[in-house]
Structure formats: structure tokens, C-alpha cells
Design a protein around this motif. Structure first.
Motif, short mmCIF file in Angstrom:
data_model
loop_
_atom_site.label_atom_id
_atom_site.label_comp_id
_atom_site.label_asym_id
_atom_site.label_seq_id
_atom_site.Cartn_x
_atom_site.Cartn_y
_atom_site.Cartn_z
N GLN A 142 3.41 -11.79 -0.20
CA GLN A 142 2.44 -12.03 0.87
C GLN A 142 2.32 -10.81 1.79
N ILE A 147 2.99 -7.66 1.01
CA ILE A 147 2.34 -6.57 0.25
C ILE A 147 0.83 -6.80 0.17
N VAL A 148 0.41 -8.02 -0.08
CA VAL A 148 -1.02 -8.33 -0.15
C VAL A 148 -1.68 -8.13 1.21
N ALA A 163 -0.66 -6.17 3.66
CA ALA A 163 -0.70 -4.73 3.95
C ALA A 163 -1.79 -4.04 3.15
N SER A 164 -1.98 -4.43 1.89
CA SER A 164 -3.04 -3.85 1.06
C SER A 164 -4.42 -4.15 1.62
N VAL A 165 -4.63 -5.40 2.05
CA VAL A 165 -5.91 -5.78 2.64
C VAL A 165 -6.16 -5.00 3.93
N LEU A 216 -4.92 -2.07 4.77
CA LEU A 216 -5.18 -0.67 4.40
C LEU A 216 -6.61 -0.50 3.89
N PHE A 217 -7.06 -1.39 3.05
CA PHE A 217 -8.42 -1.34 2.53
C PHE A 217 -9.44 -1.44 3.68
#
Length: 147
Positions: free
Chosen positions: A11, A13-14, A16-18, A20-21
Motif C-alpha cells: 500500500q 509503495i502504491v 508513493a508511486s501515485v 510521484l506520478f
């Protein structure tokens, strides 16, 4: 217990990825019109700009080319010693703008004429923008007044 830690890590990692995007997308959106590449007249002659591309054109105002039109419309030619580009500008020019002086304009090509929306001139008799000096040196036209 291990399954809960693994879920929590995924959760994070997801999320943080969102984040960052979204940050990259917002930065790209903010810069969509804010990045204007500098080009000299010689660079434009070698590699013409794309249609509708907004960029900065710099060089020296060619002697004898300044023509004041009706109202606030002014046309002149910008040169770096290797090539010359006709420029048209509607508005009030800076006080120190003149023939033989360094300048940078922001705008785009319309046919064979560069239509400027903003014109900047050197701010005193000794200063010239670094980009203009570099392009004039490349053409062998610039003479350093301090030497």
C-alpha cells in the motif's frame, strides 16, 4: 502477522508511486508553456522551428533595418553575422532598444517572419545576454569591449 506487514508495504509503495506520478504530471503541466528554447538566426537557418513553436530569438538588431509602422508596430531584422531573420513586434519597445544593439525576443514564426510577443534589450551599454554573446562568438562577429 507477516501478511499484514506485506500488505502495508505494498500500500505504501502504491501510494508513493501515485504521488510521484501526480507530482511529475503537475510539473509537466506547469512547464508546458514556460520552457522557451533560445535560438540564434544561424541555428534557425540550419534547423527551422516547428510550426507554432514558441521560442526565444536573439542577436543584434541589424543596422538600417528598424522600421516603425502604424501605431505600435515595429519591424526589424536580427542577425548574428551568419544569418538574418525578419522580426515584427507590436507594442512598446524597451528604451535601450536600437540598431546594432543586442536583444532577445520571445515569439514564433509566421511564414518567414518571426512575430515577437515580448522584446528584451540589454539593460545598459555594457551588458549583453550570454546567449547572444555565445552565438555572436560562434559566428566570429562579437568583439569583447573589455579586452
Amino acid at each position: 502477522m507477516k501478511s499484514l506487514k506485506k500488505k502495508r508495504r505494498i500500500q505504501i509503495i502504491v501510494a508513493a508511486s501515485v504521488a510521484l506520478f501526480l507530482a511529475v504530471a503537475l510539473i509537466g503541466y506547469g512547464f508546458r508553456d514556460g520552457i522557451n528554447l533560445y535560438r540564434s538566426p544561424s541555428q534557425m537557418a540550419e534547423n527551422p522551428p516547428a510550426s507554432g513553436e514558441v521560442f526565444r530569438l536573439g542577436g543584434l538588431v541589424e543596422d538600417g533595418s528598424l522600421i516603425r509602422g502604424v501605431g505600435e508596430t515595429v519591424s526589424f531584422r536580427v542577425t548574428d553575422g551568419g544569418a538574418t531573420i525578419p522580426v515584427q513586434f507590436t507594442g512598446v519597445l524597451p528604451d535601450l532598444f536600437g540598431e546594432g544593439q543586442g536583444m532577445i525576443a520571445t515569439g514564433q514564426m509566421q511564414g518567414q517572419i518571426f512575430v515577437a510577443r515580448e522584446v528584451l534589450a540589454k539593460h545598459d551599454e555594457n551588458y549583453m545576454p550570454r546567449e547572444v554573446i555565445d552565438s555572436l562568438k560562434a559566428q566570429g562577429v562579437y568583439e569583447d569591449p573589455n579586452s
